[in-house]
Structures are given as C-alpha cells and as structure tokens.
Design a protein around this motif. Structure first.
Motif, PDB file in Angstrom:
ATOM      1  N   THR A 123      -8.920   2.183   7.975  1.00  0.00           N
ATOM      2  CA  THR A 123      -9.439   2.717   6.712  1.00  0.00           C
ATOM      3  C   THR A 123      -8.454   2.467   5.575  1.00  0.00           C
ATOM      4  OG1 THR A 123     -10.923   4.416   7.601  1.00  0.00           O
ATOM      5  CG2 THR A 123      -9.891   4.890   5.498  1.00  0.00           C
ATOM      6  N   MET A 124      -7.177   2.787   5.789  1.00  0.00           N
ATOM      7  CA  MET A 124      -6.170   2.588   4.743  1.00  0.00           C
ATOM      8  C   MET A 124      -6.093   1.124   4.322  1.00  0.00           C
ATOM      9  SD  MET A 124      -3.062   4.928   6.219  1.00  0.00           S
ATOM     10  CE  MET A 124      -3.328   6.591   6.817  1.00  0.00           C
ATOM     11  N   ASP A 146       4.597   0.796   1.129  1.00  0.00           N
ATOM     12  CA  ASP A 146       5.577   1.451   0.266  1.00  0.00           C
ATOM     13  C   ASP A 146       5.560   2.930   0.639  1.00  0.00           C
ATOM     14  OD1 ASP A 146       7.457   1.769  -1.691  1.00  0.00           O
ATOM     15  OD2 ASP A 146       6.109   1.374  -3.380  1.00  0.00           O
ATOM     16  N   TRP A 147       6.606   3.409   1.312  1.00  0.00           N
ATOM     17  CA  TRP A 147       6.620   4.760   1.863  1.00  0.00           C
ATOM     18  C   TRP A 147       7.097   5.772   0.821  1.00  0.00           C
ATOM     19  CZ3 TRP A 147       4.407   5.351   6.512  1.00  0.00           C
ATOM     20  CH2 TRP A 147       4.337   4.237   7.369  1.00  0.00           C
ATOM     21  N   PHE A 148       6.423   6.929   0.794  1.00  0.00           N
ATOM     22  CA  PHE A 148       6.794   8.035  -0.085  1.00  0.00           C
ATOM     23  C   PHE A 148       6.926   9.296   0.756  1.00  0.00           C
ATOM     24  CE2 PHE A 148       4.861   4.951  -2.795  1.00  0.00           C
ATOM     25  CZ  PHE A 148       5.426   5.110  -4.051  1.00  0.00           C
ATOM     26  N   ALA A 169      -2.386   6.628   0.053  1.00  0.00           N
ATOM     27  CA  ALA A 169      -2.867   7.357   1.225  1.00  0.00           C
ATOM     28  C   ALA A 169      -1.842   8.392   1.654  1.00  0.00           C
ATOM     29  CB  ALA A 169      -3.121   6.397   2.386  1.00  0.00           C
ATOM     30  N   ASN A 170      -2.316   9.564   2.045  1.00  0.00           N
ATOM     31  CA  ASN A 170      -1.489  10.497   2.789  1.00  0.00           C
ATOM     32  C   ASN A 170      -1.746  10.228   4.266  1.00  0.00           C
ATOM     33  OD1 ASN A 170       0.215  12.582   3.482  1.00  0.00           O
ATOM     34  ND2 ASN A 170      -1.147  14.230   2.827  1.00  0.00           N
ATOM     35  N   SER A 171      -0.700  10.146   5.077  1.00  0.00           N
ATOM     36  CA  SER A 171      -0.882   9.861   6.502  1.00  0.00           C
ATOM     37  C   SER A 171      -1.284  11.093   7.299  1.00  0.00           C
ATOM     38  CB  SER A 171       0.396   9.258   7.103  1.00  0.00           C
ATOM     39  OG  SER A 171       1.448  10.206   7.107  1.00  0.00           O
ATOM     40  N   ILE A 183       0.854  -1.188   0.000  1.00  0.00           N
ATOM     41  CA  ILE A 183       0.000   0.000   0.000  1.00  0.00           C
ATOM     42  C   ILE A 183       0.891   1.240   0.000  1.00  0.00           C
ATOM     43  CG2 ILE A 183      -1.758   1.295   1.252  1.00  0.00           C
ATOM     44  CD1 ILE A 183      -2.690  -1.365   2.442  1.00  0.00           C
ATOM     45  N   PRO A 184       0.767   2.107  -0.990  1.00  0.00           N
ATOM     46  CA  PRO A 184       1.569   3.333  -1.010  1.00  0.00           C
ATOM     47  C   PRO A 184       1.055   4.327   0.039  1.00  0.00           C
ATOM     48  CG  PRO A 184       0.720   2.779  -3.208  1.00  0.00           C
ATOM     49  CD  PRO A 184      -0.044   1.974  -2.224  1.00  0.00           C
ATOM     50  N   VAL A 185       1.947   4.768   0.910  1.00  0.00           N
ATOM     51  CA  VAL A 185       1.588   5.733   1.953  1.00  0.00           C
ATOM     52  C   VAL A 185       2.595   6.877   1.928  1.00  0.00           C
ATOM     53  CG1 VAL A 185       1.298   6.130   4.434  1.00  0.00           C
ATOM     54  CG2 VAL A 185       0.540   3.968   3.419  1.00  0.00           C
TER      55      VAL A 185
END
Length: 302
Positions: free
Chosen positions: A288-289, A40-42, A110-112, A2-4
C-alpha cells in the motif's frame, strides 16, 4: 524517497505461539527494508497529553499512560496494556500527526503504525488503545495546521470510534467503507458510511468507493486526508468479510492517492487492520505504501 514515520516504541515482541519474533509494526519495517525502496525515515514524539485528552476521557488517558487499565477495559481492547503497550499507545498518535505534517510538505507520508479507529472516549476496543486518527485530526485543526481534515477509512471494519470522537467538530469529516455485518455490531455515524454486503469483490468495491468518496472530497474540500488503509478487505483475511484481490487493493490505494493528488490534497496513511500470517500482512501494508508513493512520485511532491 517515501517519507515513513517509525519509532522503536512501535516494535514489541510477538505474542506467544506466533511464528515471528516481532509484532506487525516491526515486520512492516522489515518488509520496507526488504523492498529496497528509497525511504526517508522520521521519528515521532509521543502525542502531548492535552491532545489525547481532547478526544479521550482524561482518566482513561491516565490509565493508559500509567499502565493500569482495568481488566474490563483490557478485555474490550483484546490484550493487556503493560508498560511497553502504554509507550506504544502514546507514541503512535504522535506518529500519525507527524505523518500529516510531513505530507503537507511532501504530498504523501506514511505512519508505520496507527489507524486505531475503534478506540472510544473512555475505553479502547477491538485491538485499539488510543485513537490516533481522531487525536491527530483534532490537533491539526486546533493548531491551525489544517482548516479541514478528512479521515478516509477503508478498513473492513467501520471506523466507529473515529466517527464518534470527531462528530460535530468543525473542520473534520469522516468516511468509512466497510463490511456491513462485521465488527462492531453497533455502528457509529460517519459523515458518509458505505456498508457493503459480504463477499464484495474488486469491481463492486471500487465502483462504490468512487461514487461515494469523490462527491465528499469535492464538497468538503479538505486540506489533508488521513487515510486508514486497512488491508483486511482482502479475500481470506481472518477477520474480513470482503473479497478483494491484491490487485483490487492496489487499485483502491492508487485511486485514493490519485484523487488526493489531483485535488491538491496532502495524504497521510496509517496501516489499519490486517489479520493472518503477520509477515504476509506486513508486506501487504508495505505494498500500500509503495503504491501510494508511486502516485506521488519518487519524492512525494504535489
């Protein structure tokens, strides 16, 4: 995976008297790590000033950037805007924009942090400093990254700032489903507003969501949905007036995600509101994410 989107600037010490060391956004990261989900952190850049000034008064943007927001505006926001808060306020809209770009490639991201839907043209309000949803939507259209952006706001409070800042702008539509008697007292006009009476539970909420959001998506045909996924419709939320169960909130998130995926629309989420025990709220945001990520598959592809 999951891209976050996340950045250390999102994390600030919790306010005095709180049981935890970090603010909600720091705890969201902790809860994501605790979940053992594949992430997957961005890391985002701050939103360029020109795009913040496209929706906010340039003088107000300067007040935030230089941490000199007048006391009357700080009272409206609900907390002081010091240098740390200023850095966070400039970084979060860049995160929502990056989540949108990532969602275009991966289906969902998702934006955290983010979902600051009460921030207005020349002031913040309701714990919101700068409006990341409006700035990201205007930039996406302005740079040609999207032709049509739909902001879907499922926070318990109406997305008044987002509606006001994007009203009349080509290529942007807004949807808000919220408690009618909750903050703000004076509502703005979204493209579609769904005002609910106090105490609405899972079945009635989901029925109203389905019968009002589906026609808007079919008529507007967005390229991307920016999803303000507030968890404050949950029963027992300190500032909420609705009565969703955790399972009802899961059903909300799953249905929005399924609608987006079925329609071939990228989906980028922001946490939005949630008020109570900070760790419990952070875990609800992570739920939710993970719920949305499951709909889009392990790698989030359309």
């Amino acid at each position: 995976m999951i891209p976050v989107v996340h950045h250390p600037d999102y994390v600030a010490p919790a306010r005095p008297g709180n049981a935890y060391s970090w603010n909600k956004n720091g705890l969201i990261r902790e809860a994501l790590l605790e979940s053992e989900a594949a992430i997957d952190w961005f890391a985002p850049e701050p939103m360029p000033r020109r795009w913040l000034e496209a929706v906010h008064c340039p003088d107000y943007v300067a007040e935030v950037a230089e941490a000199r927001v007048p006391p009357e505006k700080e009272r409206r926001i609900g907390f002081p805007v010091d240098e740390r808060v200023a850095r966070r306020a400039l970084r979060v809209p860049g995160g929502t924009y990056l989540a949108a770009l990532t969602a275009k490639a991966r289906g969902y991201a998702a934006n955290s942090a983010g979902g600051s839907h009460h921030a207005l043209h020349d002031s913040g309000a309701g714990y919101c400093v700068l409006n990341d949803l409006a700035a990201a939507a205007v930039r996406l259209v302005g740079e040609g990254e999207a032709r049509r952006v739909l902001i879907v706001d499922c926070d318990v409070h109406q997305g008044d700032g987002t509606a006001a800042l994007t009203a009349g702008r080509p290529g942007i539509a807004t949807y808000s489903i919220h408690a009618e008697k909750n903050f703000p007292a004076r509502k703005a006009r979204s493209t579609v507003d769904v005002a609910l009476p106090d105490g609405v539970g899972d079945a009635a909420y989901l029925a109203r969501l389905r019968e009002t959001l589906l026609p808007l998506v079919e008529a507007f045909r967005p390229d991307i949905i920016l999803y303000q996924a507030g968890v404050d419709p949950l029963a027992g939320d300190r500032l909420g007036r609705l009565s969703l169960t955790p399972e009802g909130l899961d059903a909300r998130d799953r249905w929005v995600a399924e609608l987006a995926r079925r329609s071939g629309v990228a989906l980028a989420s922001t946490p939005g509101g949630g008020y109570g025990d900070l760790m419990a709220v952070a875990r609800a945001h992570v739920r939710t994410m993970l719920t949305i990520g499951a709909v889009f598959g392990q790698y989030g592809t359309l």
